[in-house]
Scaffold this motif. Structure first.
Motif, PDB file in Angstrom:
ATOM      1  N   GLY B 499     -12.151  25.062  25.888  1.00  0.00           N
ATOM      2  CA  GLY B 499     -11.181  24.329  25.074  1.00  0.00           C
ATOM      3  C   GLY B 499     -10.218  23.474  25.892  1.00  0.00           C
ATOM      4  N   THR B 500      -9.737  23.996  27.026  1.00  0.00           N
ATOM      5  CA  THR B 500      -8.829  23.181  27.842  1.00  0.00           C
ATOM      6  C   THR B 500      -9.575  21.968  28.391  1.00  0.00           C
ATOM      7  N   GLN B 501     -10.849  22.166  28.705  1.00  0.00           N
ATOM      8  CA  GLN B 501     -11.667  21.064  29.219  1.00  0.00           C
ATOM      9  C   GLN B 501     -11.905  20.012  28.130  1.00  0.00           C
ATOM     10  N   LEU B 502     -12.212  20.495  26.923  1.00  0.00           N
ATOM     11  CA  LEU B 502     -12.418  19.558  25.816  1.00  0.00           C
ATOM     12  C   LEU B 502     -11.135  18.795  25.513  1.00  0.00           C
ATOM     13  N   LEU B 503     -10.022  19.526  25.532  1.00  0.00           N
ATOM     14  CA  LEU B 503      -8.736  18.890  25.246  1.00  0.00           C
ATOM     15  C   LEU B 503      -8.427  17.809  26.289  1.00  0.00           C
ATOM     16  N   ALA B 504      -8.705  18.137  27.549  1.00  0.00           N
ATOM     17  CA  ALA B 504      -8.489  17.146  28.606  1.00  0.00           C
ATOM     18  C   ALA B 504      -9.388  15.934  28.374  1.00  0.00           C
ATOM     19  N   GLY B 505     -10.596  16.181  27.892  1.00  0.00           N
ATOM     20  CA  GLY B 505     -11.517  15.089  27.597  1.00  0.00           C
ATOM     21  C   GLY B 505     -10.965  14.170  26.515  1.00  0.00           C
ATOM     22  N   TYR B 506     -10.398  14.759  25.472  1.00  0.00           N
ATOM     23  CA  TYR B 506      -9.803  13.949  24.401  1.00  0.00           C
ATOM     24  C   TYR B 506      -8.608  13.144  24.928  1.00  0.00           C
ATOM     25  N   ALA B 512      -7.802   6.145  27.897  1.00  0.00           N
ATOM     26  CA  ALA B 512      -8.631   4.972  28.168  1.00  0.00           C
ATOM     27  C   ALA B 512      -8.583   3.977  27.013  1.00  0.00           C
ATOM     28  N   GLY B 513      -7.807   4.296  25.975  1.00  0.00           N
ATOM     29  CA  GLY B 513      -7.711   3.387  24.832  1.00  0.00           C
ATOM     30  C   GLY B 513      -8.889   3.482  23.892  1.00  0.00           C
ATOM     31  N   ASN B 514      -9.644   4.582  23.967  1.00  0.00           N
ATOM     32  CA  ASN B 514     -10.833   4.732  23.135  1.00  0.00           C
ATOM     33  C   ASN B 514     -10.652   5.750  22.017  1.00  0.00           C
ATOM     34  N   GLY B 515      -9.429   6.098  21.723  1.00  0.00           N
ATOM     35  CA  GLY B 515      -9.198   7.129  20.723  1.00  0.00           C
ATOM     36  C   GLY B 515      -9.441   6.632  19.317  1.00  0.00           C
ATOM     37  N   SER B 516      -9.794   7.576  18.426  1.00  0.00           N
ATOM     38  CA  SER B 516      -9.910   7.264  17.013  1.00  0.00           C
ATOM     39  C   SER B 516      -9.092   8.293  16.246  1.00  0.00           C
ATOM     40  N   ALA B 569     -16.910   8.728  23.213  1.00  0.00           N
ATOM     41  CA  ALA B 569     -16.056   9.139  24.328  1.00  0.00           C
ATOM     42  C   ALA B 569     -16.492   8.516  25.646  1.00  0.00           C
ATOM     43  N   PHE B 570     -17.697   7.968  25.662  1.00  0.00           N
ATOM     44  CA  PHE B 570     -18.176   7.405  26.928  1.00  0.00           C
ATOM     45  C   PHE B 570     -18.357   5.895  26.793  1.00  0.00           C
ATOM     46  N   ASP B 571     -18.360   5.237  27.914  1.00  0.00           N
ATOM     47  CA  ASP B 571     -18.461   3.782  27.973  1.00  0.00           C
ATOM     48  C   ASP B 571     -19.950   3.406  27.872  1.00  0.00           C
ATOM     49  N   LEU B 572     -20.333   2.895  26.718  1.00  0.00           N
ATOM     50  CA  LEU B 572     -21.753   2.625  26.479  1.00  0.00           C
ATOM     51  C   LEU B 572     -22.291   1.573  27.435  1.00  0.00           C
TER      52      LEU B 572
ATOM     53  N   PRO C 137     -26.816  13.071  21.972  1.00  0.00           N
ATOM     54  CA  PRO C 137     -27.078  13.321  20.550  1.00  0.00           C
ATOM     55  C   PRO C 137     -26.399  12.226  19.729  1.00  0.00           C
ATOM     56  N   VAL C 138     -26.853  12.024  18.524  1.00  0.00           N
ATOM     57  CA  VAL C 138     -26.367  10.876  17.757  1.00  0.00           C
ATOM     58  C   VAL C 138     -24.878  10.971  17.425  1.00  0.00           C
ATOM     59  N   HIS C 139     -24.342  12.201  17.303  1.00  0.00           N
ATOM     60  CA  HIS C 139     -22.926  12.316  16.923  1.00  0.00           C
ATOM     61  C   HIS C 139     -21.994  11.887  18.043  1.00  0.00           C
ATOM     62  N   GLU C 140     -22.525  11.697  19.242  1.00  0.00           N
ATOM     63  CA  GLU C 140     -21.669  11.214  20.331  1.00  0.00           C
ATOM     64  C   GLU C 140     -21.591   9.682  20.342  1.00  0.00           C
ATOM     65  N   VAL C 141     -22.367   9.043  19.469  1.00  0.00           N
ATOM     66  CA  VAL C 141     -22.387   7.570  19.462  1.00  0.00           C
ATOM     67  C   VAL C 141     -21.850   6.982  18.153  1.00  0.00           C
TER      68      VAL C 141
END
Lengths: 237, 599, 181
Positions: B499-506, B512-516, B569-572, C137-141
């Protein structure tokens, strides 16, 4: 009026003996509380948190919380099951859990619990860690991709086999299993396929070689019976 | 010619004792010799101690300051608490790394130097600071940074570096009952002994003294529970693992009033009937070990430690100093006990509590540095006198570590009940936007809350008070703390490890300005999970910065959101970079727009 | 339900094996029953190439290349409800087991350094979609509304799932229907 001490589990009275935990008492009364790191042959560990229950507003590990007379415990309720699903999702995204290519599929407690609790998606973003397997042992394969850090192998090898073949090192998300050899290879330890630790992994990390996929799909442990039923018979899948 | 690992393992054991509970101390000692912990040294240690090698590897891997791979002969660690960042540490780190031609996290090819970041080192009042081979360097500026690079290149030992580089000022800005009158060694002990053992504990009850580590458990009740617990050989532990980001008041107490701290431990030992004491000193404060040892030695000579303390038959008590090695979680008392026993610092299942099953299963009192020092005041002046200070449910005074956007950072002692605003005024804070009280695990206050009072009735705190003025971004503050918790999670329980890792990811995603908007909902869900399901206080505190941030500074989060219900969350486009390299393509189809909403 | 306008369903296989589509056909004669309520839009079953406005989109497979991203986004734009169908769509599945490898080295191994390849080169035709560094997976895109795991989910399960969606009923999955292999 009740003679013995009891608590209410989802509205049903569960008697308990002094010193019993909520999970033990529930189990003795034929009531299943989900769990992964708990095992009847070992003291409570409390790491997976799947046995979380609500006791008077607090969420506690049923495996590690002593039963208290008159306590009101909620387990199989939407709020708690949602938290359990989220914990399962966390376990699924931190490792590499590709069930179709895993020989533990159908025999795996993590998978069985996810099925029973209705986890349809890992929801979070996957970590996709790089964890090489260790095939150095003649009879046993270690696939670290599926480790959930329940430490059952650590405990079984130490407390029952008297070998201490496994330990955890590093910390946080980098925590991982190591074996008792300077080379880091299982083949250089005194591990044996008939060790208790060889058969205790609830997921697909410790795998005996040359017996994978032996049971056809449809006849595997959790194909026909849910983990809530199987778990009440015995622990090992 | 380098000595063999086997020989060094022997020496480490001789220096530290041969018991498994000294394992961490032995590893620290071994590393002092080798610079890191070579595999063969671990094997040798396992053989001689009769411990499984895997267990030793498990311990060595747990602590940030232990290295199982080679590190530089000069190991540079730059603290990255938000306060350090505001002081310009990242810029100085960059300057030093460029000067030395090194990359953070990597060892230089010649093996001379390695650099990395670390959690708060307890120097938030010292200007930009860093650790070199475990020693604190303070008041860094460009000139000092350049000069230390010269000395590193020349291979000059730290002992030859200018002493003023290592100077740590106490910065005591306000004194109250504790700091204004350090007791004479033995004074408090004499007063307690004059009362008698039972009466001394009564005095502690009357004082209303509560633990200064943050939780505020009544000290006398803890002592009594330990005294009354079944078991032999009671233990008193002083928790000097001051790891909460932004706090440093224990550093000052250990520098200025070490006698009072040790005397407090001895007073506790007298009350509970303990004969063994430990001071668990965080690795970052290793430079304090030698002066603390000297104080212990002087106290032994004065008959204040050892056998028949102050001539009292049967009053035997002594204190060992154990070093931590870079693990915030060891500030949690049961994790600290695991660490004292030479294990990984994983918090235990409670109950049983340390007062009945503590160090090696023995009844154990674990108290904070400041709590123990305050015990001396109770002994000297009496419980009623002590209870007359502070507020009704929070007797006595509180030391605050004040840092950040203030004119005068340092240690401030106030009677409990002081308003946050008064502290800000005294410290010379201007245009304050936010106050983080109690460290990363604490609470983030906005202006409308500055009239709240510090104390167990309203704002309990271990004492870190970080100040942020209008130039700062509350989102950045929260993100910094979230990353801290992810780094410091012991990894034992699922919610905290992942959870702390996921939270840091968010938070990274938002940064990075990619939040929704969906991410905010996910963050709030994770906050709830961490609060509800974590095994210990680290996990349940980890979402605090975000919870408070979203409560008080929501726009700072929202302005990071794209106006989208979903954003990856990632840069396509970056995810195609490797394939572009391999194919040499750069046509339109070889790119992806990261924001499909835009035409 | 009869007499109402039929729901439009589109399906696609991204980084998948078409096994989930096979499973869709494996519902046998019940597909006739299904066709009373739905009509298939873009789908390998119809060979319609462009997707119009749809009620339900079924995505098989994960996202492994640039084209997968474009198609998935098109489905998200056009479909009211988007369903991740099968293990690969849900967690990347088998293709995601390349994720610990460097995609550049994969291309190198396949096109440049493999034995028997003389003067090989990595194809650079703009018609070919570039692979992403990782399979997702598709939910990440894109945002996904429902997930139906399984490798593949059985025809019966797909039928039940779609029936639920058509009737406006939340699909409920648990043991033994919910499986990951």
């Amino acid at each position: 009026m009740m003679e013995t001490a009891h608590f209410l589990l989802d509205g049903v009275a569960v008697p308990f003996a002094e010193g019993q935990t909520i999970l033990e008492a529930a189990r003795a009364a034929g009531r299943y509380i989900p769990h992964l790191c708990w095992h009847p042959d070992f003291p409570p560990h409390g790491s997976c948190k799947l046995c979380i229950v609500a006791v008077g507003g607090r969420h506690l590990s049923a495996c590690a919380t002593p039963a208290v007379d008159g306590a009101v415990v909620a387990s199989d309720v939407p709020e708690i099951n949602a938290e359990r699903r989220a914990l399962l999702q966390m376990l699924f995204v931190e490792g590499n859990h590709f069930c179709p290519s895993c020989e533990k599929s159908g025999l795996c407690q993590l998978q069985a619990l996810a099925s029973e609790l209705g986890m349809t998606t890992p929801r979070f973003n996957h970590f996709y860690p790089d964890r090489p397997v260790d095939a150095s042992h003649p009879d046993v394969l270690l696939d670290f991709n599926r480790c959930i850090y329940c430490e059952l192998c650590v405990r079984a090898s130490r407390d029952q086999d008297g070998k201490s073949v496994f330990a955890l090192t590093n910390r946080g998300i980098h925590k991982h299993l190591v074996v008792n050899a300077e080379s880091g290879r299982l083949g250089d330890t005194d591990f044996a396929a008939d060790d208790v630790a060889a058969g205790i992994c609830p997921v697909g990390v410790i795998l005996r070689k040359r017996v994978g996929f032996a049971v056809p799909i449809g006849s595997r442990t959790y194909d026909t019976r849910p983990i809530s039923a199987v778990s009440m018979d015995r622990e090992e899948p | 010619m380098p000595r063999s690992a086997a020989l060094e393992a022997e020496l480490a054991m001789q220096a530290c004792g041969r018991r498994p509970e000294h394992l961490l101390q032995m590893l620290i000692r071994l590393q002092e010799v080798f610079g890191h912990l070579p595999p063969e040294a671990l094997t040798r240690l396992a053989a001689v101690l009769g411990l499984p090698r895997a267990r030793i590897e498990g311990v060595a891997g747990f602590y940030s300051f232990l290295h199982t791979r080679p590190v530089g002969r000069y190991r540079l660690l730059f603290p990255d608490n938000i306060i350090d960042r505001m002081l310009g540490v990242p810029r100085l780190m960059d300057r030093i790394c460029r000067n030395l031609w090194i990359e953070p996290g990597l060892l230089s090819e010649d093996g001379l130097v390695s650099a990395d970041t670390t959690s708060c080192i307890g120097m938030g009042d010292q200007g930009p600071s860093m650790l070199v081979n475990g020693r604190s360097l303070t008041a860094l500026d460009d000139a000092r940074a350049d000069a230390l690079c010269e000395r590193i290149r020349a291979g000059e030992p730290l002992s030859a570096w200018p002493a003023e580089w290592f100077a740590v000022a106490d910065n005591i800005r306000r004194r109250d009952m504790l700091l204004s009158a350090p007791p004479v060694p033995g004074e408090a002990l004499a007063a307690a002994q004059a009362r008698g053992r039972a009466a001394w504990l009564d005095e502690m009850h009357a004082s209303g003294l509560r633990g200064r580590g943050g939780a505020g458990f009544a000290t006398a009740r803890k002592w009594q529970a330990c005294r009354d617990a079944a078991g032999e050989r009671r233990v008193v532990v002083c928790n000097a693992d001051e790891g909460e980001p932004g706090t440093f008041k224990d550093r000052v107490l250990l520098t200025r009033m070490a006698d009072a701290v040790f005397e407090g431990m001895t007073l506790a030992a007298w009350a509970v009937g303990a004969d063994q004491g430990f001071l668990y000193l965080r690795g970052e404060y290793r430079y304090l070990r030698a002066p603390l040892q000297a104080v212990l030695e002087a106290r032994r000579s004065a008959g204040l430690l050892g056998h028949h303390i102050r001539g009292v038959d049967g009053f035997d008590f002594d204190i060992e100093i154990h070093l931590g090695a870079g693990a915030y979680v060891c500030g949690e008392e049961s994790a600290l006990l695991e660490s004292l026993e030479g294990r990984r610092g994983t918090p235990r299942i409670r109950p049983p509590f340390p007062v009945t099953h503590g160090y090696l299963g023995r009844p154990t009192v674990v108290n904070n540095v400041e709590t123990l020092a305050a015990c001396c005041l109770v002994a000297i002046h009496g419980g009623a006198w002590f209870a007359g200070h502070g507020s009704a449910a929070s007797s006595g005074s509180k030391l605050l570590s004040v840092s950040g956007d203030v004119a005068r950072p340092g240690v401030y002692e106030y009677p409990f009940g002081v308003r946050v605003r008064e502290v800000l005024d005294d410290a010379g804070a201007v245009d304050t936007l936010a106050v983080q009280l109690g460290g990363a695990a604490g609470i983030m206050l906005a202006e409308h809350e500055f009239d709240r009072r510090i104390g167990f009735e309203d704002l309990p705190t271990a004492g870190a008070l970080m100040v942020f003025d209008g130039r700062r971004d509350p989102f950045e503050v929260a993100a910094n703390f979230v990353r801290f918790f992810a780094h410091e999670s012991c990894g034992f329980c699922t919610p905290c490890r992942v959870g702390t890792q996921l939270l840091a990811g968010y938070m990274d995603k938002l940064a990075a300005g990619n939040g929704s908007f969906r991410d905010l909902a996910d963050i709030e869900w994770l906050d709830r999970l961490l609060k509800n399901a974590s095994h210990c206080g680290l996990g349940s505190s980890a979402p605090n910065p975000v919870i408070d941030g979203l409560r008080n500074f929501r726009p700072a989060f929202e302005r990071r959101l794209k106006n989208a219900d979903f954003q990856p969350a990632f840069d396509l486009d970056k995810a195609l970079e490797r394939a572009r390299q391999m194919t040499g393509r750069d046509d339109a189809e070889a790119h992806l727009d990261n924001s499909p909403e835009r035409p | 339900m009869s007499g109402e306008a039929k729901l439009k369903v589109a399906t696609v296989s991204l980084a998948g094996c078409f096994g989930c589509h096979m499973s869709l056909l494996d519902m046998d004669e019940r597909i006739i029953e299904l066709l009373e309520h739905v009509e298939f839009e873009r789908s390998p079953l119809t060979d319609i190439k462009r997707v119009g406005r749809c009620d339900i989109g079924l995505i098989e497979g994960g996202v492994c290349n640039a084209e997968n991203v474009q198609v998935l986004r098109e489905f998200r734009r056009c479909c009211h409800t988007l369903v991740a169908l099968g293990a690969c769509a849900v967690n990347g599945g088998l293709p995601a087991q390349r994720n610990h490898l460097d995609v550049g080295q994969c291309l190198q191994a396949v096109y440049l350094s493999r034995q028997g390849l003389a003067g090989g080169r990595v194809p650079d035709d703009p018609e070919l979609p570039l692979p992403l560094d990782k399979v997702h997976p598709v939910h990440e895109v894109v945002r996904i509304d429902y997930f139906l795991p399984g490798c593949p989910p059985s025809g019966e399960l797909i039928f039940t799932f779609l029936s639920d969606l058509i009737r406006g009923r939340s699909p409920r999955l648990g043991h033994p229907a919910l499986r990951y292999d």
